[in-house]
Scaffold this motif. Structure first.
Motif, mmCIF file in Angstrom:
data_model
loop_
_atom_site.group_PDB
_atom_site.id
_atom_site.type_symbol
_atom_site.label_atom_id
_atom_site.label_comp_id
_atom_site.label_asym_id
_atom_site.label_seq_id
_atom_site.Cartn_x
_atom_site.Cartn_y
_atom_site.Cartn_z
ATOM 1 N N SER A 44 0.833 -1.203 0.000
ATOM 2 C CA SER A 44 0.000 0.000 0.000
ATOM 3 C C SER A 44 0.868 1.253 0.000
ATOM 4 N N ASP A 45 2.119 1.091 0.458
ATOM 5 C CA ASP A 45 3.120 2.140 0.395
ATOM 6 C C ASP A 45 4.386 1.533 -0.208
ATOM 7 N N LEU A 46 5.418 2.340 -0.384
ATOM 8 C CA LEU A 46 6.654 1.888 -1.015
ATOM 9 C C LEU A 46 7.824 2.094 -0.067
ATOM 10 N N GLY A 47 8.473 0.999 0.324
ATOM 11 C CA GLY A 47 9.710 1.082 1.086
ATOM 12 C C GLY A 47 10.894 1.085 0.135
ATOM 13 N N ILE A 48 11.907 1.864 0.446
ATOM 14 C CA ILE A 48 13.069 2.010 -0.430
ATOM 15 C C ILE A 48 14.348 1.891 0.384
ATOM 16 N N VAL A 49 15.254 1.037 -0.084
ATOM 17 C CA VAL A 49 16.621 1.003 0.423
ATOM 18 C C VAL A 49 17.541 1.113 -0.783
ATOM 19 N N SER A 50 18.446 2.076 -0.741
ATOM 20 C CA SER A 50 19.404 2.288 -1.819
ATOM 21 C C SER A 50 20.795 2.324 -1.202
ATOM 22 N N GLU A 51 21.656 1.410 -1.621
ATOM 23 C CA GLU A 51 23.002 1.305 -1.059
ATOM 24 C C GLU A 51 24.021 1.468 -2.182
ATOM 25 N N ASN A 70 -3.366 17.847 -10.042
ATOM 26 C CA ASN A 70 -2.803 18.043 -8.708
ATOM 27 C C ASN A 70 -2.407 16.686 -8.146
ATOM 28 N N ALA A 71 -1.455 16.680 -7.221
ATOM 29 C CA ALA A 71 -1.025 15.427 -6.601
ATOM 30 C C ALA A 71 -0.610 15.701 -5.163
ATOM 31 N N ALA A 72 -0.712 14.669 -4.334
ATOM 32 C CA ALA A 72 -0.296 14.763 -2.932
ATOM 33 C C ALA A 72 0.241 13.420 -2.483
ATOM 34 N N TRP A 73 1.183 13.438 -1.568
ATOM 35 C CA TRP A 73 1.737 12.203 -1.010
ATOM 36 C C TRP A 73 2.460 12.528 0.296
ATOM 37 N N GLY A 74 2.744 11.496 1.061
ATOM 38 C CA GLY A 74 3.593 11.622 2.242
ATOM 39 C C GLY A 74 4.857 10.818 2.025
ATOM 40 N N TRP A 75 5.970 11.278 2.592
ATOM 41 C CA TRP A 75 7.222 10.530 2.481
ATOM 42 C C TRP A 75 8.070 10.704 3.721
ATOM 43 N N ARG A 76 8.974 9.749 3.898
ATOM 44 C CA ARG A 76 9.818 9.719 5.084
ATOM 45 C C ARG A 76 11.217 9.272 4.674
ATOM 46 N N VAL A 77 12.223 9.904 5.264
ATOM 47 C CA VAL A 77 13.614 9.491 5.064
ATOM 48 C C VAL A 77 14.251 9.276 6.430
ATOM 49 N N ASP A 78 14.779 8.084 6.658
ATOM 50 C CA ASP A 78 15.456 7.773 7.908
ATOM 51 C C ASP A 78 16.974 7.780 7.776
ATOM 52 N N GLN A 79 17.481 7.615 6.571
ATOM 53 C CA GLN A 79 18.919 7.706 6.312
ATOM 54 C C GLN A 79 19.090 8.404 4.975
ATOM 55 N N SER A 80 19.947 9.426 4.954
ATOM 56 C CA SER A 80 19.982 10.357 3.824
ATOM 57 C C SER A 80 21.336 10.376 3.125
ATOM 58 N N VAL A 81 21.295 10.653 1.825
ATOM 59 C CA VAL A 81 22.515 10.974 1.089
ATOM 60 C C VAL A 81 22.999 12.357 1.507
ATOM 61 N N PRO A 82 24.263 12.704 1.231
ATOM 62 C CA PRO A 82 24.719 14.079 1.453
ATOM 63 C C PRO A 82 24.040 15.029 0.474
ATOM 64 N N ALA A 83 24.104 16.309 0.778
ATOM 65 C CA ALA A 83 23.568 17.313 -0.140
ATOM 66 C C ALA A 83 24.423 17.380 -1.400
ATOM 67 N N THR A 84 23.772 17.441 -2.542
ATOM 68 C CA THR A 84 24.447 17.520 -3.834
ATOM 69 C C THR A 84 23.796 18.627 -4.662
ATOM 70 N N SER A 200 26.550 6.196 -0.818
ATOM 71 C CA SER A 200 25.925 6.332 0.491
ATOM 72 C C SER A 200 24.707 5.416 0.576
ATOM 73 N N VAL A 201 23.922 5.560 1.644
ATOM 74 C CA VAL A 201 22.777 4.677 1.892
ATOM 75 C C VAL A 201 21.528 5.524 2.127
ATOM 76 N N ILE A 202 20.439 5.119 1.496
ATOM 77 C CA ILE A 202 19.135 5.754 1.697
ATOM 78 C C ILE A 202 18.184 4.726 2.287
ATOM 79 N N ARG A 203 17.460 5.108 3.303
ATOM 80 C CA ARG A 203 16.334 4.318 3.824
ATOM 81 C C ARG A 203 15.141 5.263 3.865
ATOM 82 N N ALA A 204 14.127 4.953 3.081
ATOM 83 C CA ALA A 204 13.023 5.896 2.905
ATOM 84 C C ALA A 204 11.728 5.144 2.645
ATOM 85 N N ALA A 205 10.631 5.865 2.641
ATOM 86 C CA ALA A 205 9.321 5.291 2.326
ATOM 87 C C ALA A 205 8.436 6.374 1.745
#
Length: 212
Positions: A44-51, A70-84, A200-205
């Protein structure tokens, strides 16, 4: 490795509107590099891990939703890439991008069975990408460094970092700002996470994308 469901961890709920597009069916991964792939948990949602990897998850939009503006969504990041810099080709890692793929109404029906590579190779396609990542001000529009000039635009929503947020975007207004005129048919959606340049590593949803 699998990620906890978005519904279990997102504190900020997206307001309910018509025609949500969940991730439970119709989505597929498209690799952008032969030996690089993210880990997507479809439901029902999308989990993402990028290593140290990059790829897309994408789906076609049902004909009845081609007119969404129009569009709407919610998202979450628990582990982030550096700013680029999202303007730098080959150095533009970001946590999550949500893509909206448009075709002129006259061309949409003829391309209804096309895969994402065919769509991205179509000169008539226009793509708006909303990004969580980079070092840009919210709302800044960055021409895509990929593909033909004038075909894609990135709009920065969140700088690189962690947290949970809900978003609401005006596709028609952003299309006019990016390309001029009015959007045609919204024929496709895609989601990417990109961590290969910074290794780097991303953990998001990402929650279901609501279209209206």
């Amino acid at each position: 490795m699998r990620y906890l469901t978005f519904a279990a961890c997102l504190a900020l709920a997206t307001p309910a509107i018509a025609q949500p597009v969940p991730f439970s069916n119709g989505w597929a991964e498209q690799r952008l590099q032969l030996f690089s792939s993210n880990d997507y948990s479809f439901g029902s949602d999308l989990g993402i891990v990028s290593e140290g990897s990059v790829s897309l998850a994408w789906t076609r939009v049902a004909r009845g939703q081609w007119g969404a503006r129009n569009a709407a969504w919610g998202w979450r990041v628990d582990q982030s890439v550096p700013a680029t810099s999202l303007a730098q080709k080959g150095g533009d890692d970001r946590n999550v991008s949500v893509y909206f793929v448009f075709l002129p109404e006259a061309s949409a029906a003829a391309s209804e069975g096309a895969n994402i590579r065919s769509l991205l190779g179509n000169d008539e396609v226009r793509i708006i990408q909303y990004a969580w990542g980079g070092n840009h001000a919210r709302g800044q529009m960055i021409p895509s460094p990929y593909g033909p000039a004038g075909q894609g635009a990135t709009i920065a929503l969140r700088q690189a970092g962690t947290g949970a947020h809900s978003e609401s975007v005006d596709l028609a207004a952003d299309y006019a700002r990016a390309f001029g005129g009015t959007p045609g048919a919204l024929v496709g959606l895609a989601v990417s996470a990109d961590s290969d340049d910074t290794n780097s590593v991303i953990r998001a949803a990402l929650g279901a994308i609501d279209l209206r």
